[in-house]
Scaffold this active site. Sequence first.
Site, short mmCIF file in Angstrom:
data_model
loop_
_atom_site.label_atom_id
_atom_site.label_comp_id
_atom_site.label_asym_id
_atom_site.label_seq_id
_atom_site.Cartn_x
_atom_site.Cartn_y
_atom_site.Cartn_z
N ARG A 143 0.94 -1.39 -0.08
CA ARG A 143 0.09 0.07 -0.11
C ARG A 143 0.68 1.27 -0.23
O ARG A 143 -0.02 2.23 0.64
CB ARG A 143 -0.98 -0.08 0.94
CG ARG A 143 -2.21 -0.65 0.92
CD ARG A 143 -2.94 -1.02 2.38
NE ARG A 143 -4.09 -2.05 2.01
CZ ARG A 143 -4.02 -3.25 2.34
NH1 ARG A 143 -2.43 -3.83 3.16
NH2 ARG A 143 -4.78 -4.11 2.24
N LYS A 188 3.27 11.31 -10.96
CA LYS A 188 2.25 10.57 -12.13
C LYS A 188 2.77 9.21 -12.66
O LYS A 188 3.81 9.22 -13.24
CB LYS A 188 2.06 10.91 -13.76
CG LYS A 188 0.31 12.21 -13.73
CD LYS A 188 0.23 12.60 -15.50
CE LYS A 188 -0.74 13.28 -15.35
NZ LYS A 188 -0.92 13.65 -16.32
N GLU A 243 8.83 17.60 -25.16
CA GLU A 243 8.34 18.13 -24.10
C GLU A 243 8.89 19.77 -23.80
O GLU A 243 7.94 20.30 -22.76
CB GLU A 243 7.96 16.78 -22.61
CG GLU A 243 7.57 15.52 -23.13
CD GLU A 243 6.21 15.55 -22.55
OE1 GLU A 243 5.95 16.73 -22.25
OE2 GLU A 243 5.78 14.51 -22.79
N LYS A 282 7.12 22.47 -14.54
CA LYS A 282 6.93 22.00 -14.23
C LYS A 282 6.41 21.25 -12.73
O LYS A 282 5.01 21.29 -12.26
CB LYS A 282 7.42 20.03 -14.69
CG LYS A 282 6.52 18.83 -13.91
CD LYS A 282 5.05 18.59 -14.88
CE LYS A 282 4.50 16.94 -14.66
NZ LYS A 282 5.98 16.15 -15.26
N GLU A 289 -4.80 17.04 -11.46
CA GLU A 289 -4.86 17.55 -12.93
C GLU A 289 -6.86 17.35 -12.99
O GLU A 289 -7.41 16.79 -13.60
CB GLU A 289 -4.96 16.19 -13.71
CG GLU A 289 -4.75 16.69 -15.04
CD GLU A 289 -4.09 15.41 -15.98
OE1 GLU A 289 -5.16 14.92 -16.97
OE2 GLU A 289 -3.09 15.39 -15.94
N ARG A 330 -3.29 22.11 -14.45
CA ARG A 330 -2.23 20.27 -15.07
C ARG A 330 -2.64 20.00 -16.63
O ARG A 330 -2.08 19.54 -16.90
CB ARG A 330 -1.89 19.31 -14.06
CG ARG A 330 -1.94 18.76 -14.19
CD ARG A 330 -1.03 17.16 -12.81
NE ARG A 330 0.30 16.79 -13.08
CZ ARG A 330 1.01 15.81 -12.22
NH1 ARG A 330 0.92 15.46 -11.08
NH2 ARG A 330 2.05 14.81 -12.91
N ASN A 362 -1.06 18.53 -21.41
CA ASN A 362 -1.65 17.80 -22.01
C ASN A 362 -1.34 17.85 -23.41
O ASN A 362 -1.63 17.37 -23.93
CB ASN A 362 -2.88 17.67 -21.79
CG ASN A 362 -3.22 15.94 -20.75
OD1 ASN A 362 -2.02 15.74 -20.16
ND2 ASN A 362 -4.05 16.31 -19.70
N HIS A 421 -0.99 16.04 -26.80
CA HIS A 421 -1.05 14.31 -26.23
C HIS A 421 -2.53 13.63 -26.52
O HIS A 421 -2.40 12.93 -26.46
CB HIS A 421 -1.08 14.13 -24.32
CG HIS A 421 0.34 14.22 -24.27
ND1 HIS A 421 1.29 15.58 -24.35
CD2 HIS A 421 0.98 14.16 -23.77
CE1 HIS A 421 2.07 15.86 -23.54
NE2 HIS A 421 2.61 14.78 -23.11
N HIS A 442 -1.46 10.31 -28.37
CA HIS A 442 -1.10 9.17 -27.61
C HIS A 442 -2.24 8.19 -28.50
O HIS A 442 -1.59 6.98 -28.11
CB HIS A 442 -1.98 9.31 -26.17
CG HIS A 442 -1.40 10.24 -24.66
ND1 HIS A 442 -2.11 10.14 -23.82
CD2 HIS A 442 -0.14 9.87 -24.86
CE1 HIS A 442 -0.94 10.35 -22.45
NE2 HIS A 442 0.16 9.95 -23.32
N HIS A 494 8.03 8.96 -26.99
CA HIS A 494 6.35 9.22 -26.76
C HIS A 494 6.83 10.69 -26.86
O HIS A 494 5.68 11.29 -27.43
CB HIS A 494 6.52 9.29 -25.17
CG HIS A 494 5.26 10.12 -24.70
ND1 HIS A 494 4.15 10.09 -24.73
CD2 HIS A 494 5.57 10.95 -23.20
CE1 HIS A 494 3.44 10.88 -24.08
NE2 HIS A 494 3.92 11.73 -23.21
#
Length: 353
Positions: A116, A138, A180, A222, A232, A236, A240, A243, A247, A260
Site C-alpha cells: 500500500r 504520475k 516535451e 512542472k 489534474e 495541470r 496535455n 497528447h 497518445h 513518446h
Amino acid sequence: METVAVDLGEKSYPIYIGEGILSDLTVLLSKADKWLVITDENVDHLYSEQLAKALGELPYKKLTLVPGESSKSFQTVERIIGAMVEARLTRHSAVIAFGGGVIGDLAGFCSSIYMRGISYVQIPTTLLAQVDSSVGGKTGVNVQAGKNMAGTFYQPQVVIIDTALLETLPIRELTAGLGEVIKYGIIYDYELLNFIEHHFSDFYTCSFTPLNELIRRCCEIKADVVAKDECENGLRKILNFGHTLGHAIETLTGYRRYLHGEAVLIGMYYETLLAQKMGLISEEYGQKINTLISRTGLSMDISDIPADDIARQMTADKKNSDGVISFILPTGQGQVAEYTLTSEQALAFVYEL
C-alpha cells in the site's frame, strides 16, 4: 548543483539538478533499510558500474527490464512486485527508478501499490524523463485499450537529475525529449520558447550551460503546475498539449513506431494547425511553433494511419468526458486553453491531416 522544490505540503520533495551529481547519491538519498534499483538493459549496460560505485555500501538489489514502451504492462508489474517480495522489501524500504519515462512510470506505480505504498526515488536518464515524467508523481501502465489507462498519482521522495547522463543518449532520444521541452515554451513560458530557438543546436551537442538552464526551467514550470493542481483537476491539464493526438498514434502503432516525445511533437504540430484554423492563434505564431518542431527533422507524415482509427482512439482517451474529446490548444504566446470537439468534429480534423 541547483535545487527546485515541488511544494505539496507533507508530500513536498526536492529536485536536484547538476552535471555529475550521481557521485553524490548517498548524500542525496534518505535512509531506507533496503533498496531495489529498477532499470533497463540499455541503461544498465552503460551505467551499472557507475551506479554501483555511487550506491557504495547501501544494501540493494537490482531488477533489469527490457527497454521500451512494451514493458509498461501488467505482466511487468507482476514481475516487479515479485522482485520486491523476493528482495524482502519492507515498508521502510525504497525503490530507485534509474532510467527513462517507462522505468519511472513502472517503478512509481509498483511503489504505490506494494504494501500500500513505499518510498521511491527518480533518477531519470533521458531528457524527456528529466524535464517531464520524473516530476509530478504520475505513474502509469499501458493496456490494450490505451496508453496509461491504469495508474496512480504517487509522488517520489526526491528527483536526482544528473545531466551528464545525457551524453550517451542517442539523437532520437534527445529529439523525443525536446518534444516535451518545446511544449513548456508553448503552454507556459514564451521566453523559454525563444531560448530553445536560440540554443537549439546546443541541446544536440549536450552543451551543459544552456542544457542545465533548460532543464531547471522546465522543472520549475512542472513543479509550479503540479503544486497548484496535483491530480489534474484544472491547471495541470495544460501539460496535455499534443497528447490527445499523440497518445492516439502511439497506441495505434503498438508503441513501436514512435517514442513518446516523438508522438507529442506530431501531436503538437497538428494541434497547432487546429488552433490556427479555429482562429485561436495567428498564422505567424503557428508558423513559429511548427517551424521549431520541424527543426527536429521528425517526419510529420501519419497518412498511413487510418483517420477513422485515429478519431476513434482519441475518443477513448481518459481525458475525455460527456462524449466529447478534450484538446489543449495554444491561444497566445505562452498560453493555452482547453477546447472540446465532438467525435464528428474530431474526425473532420483528422481527415485534414
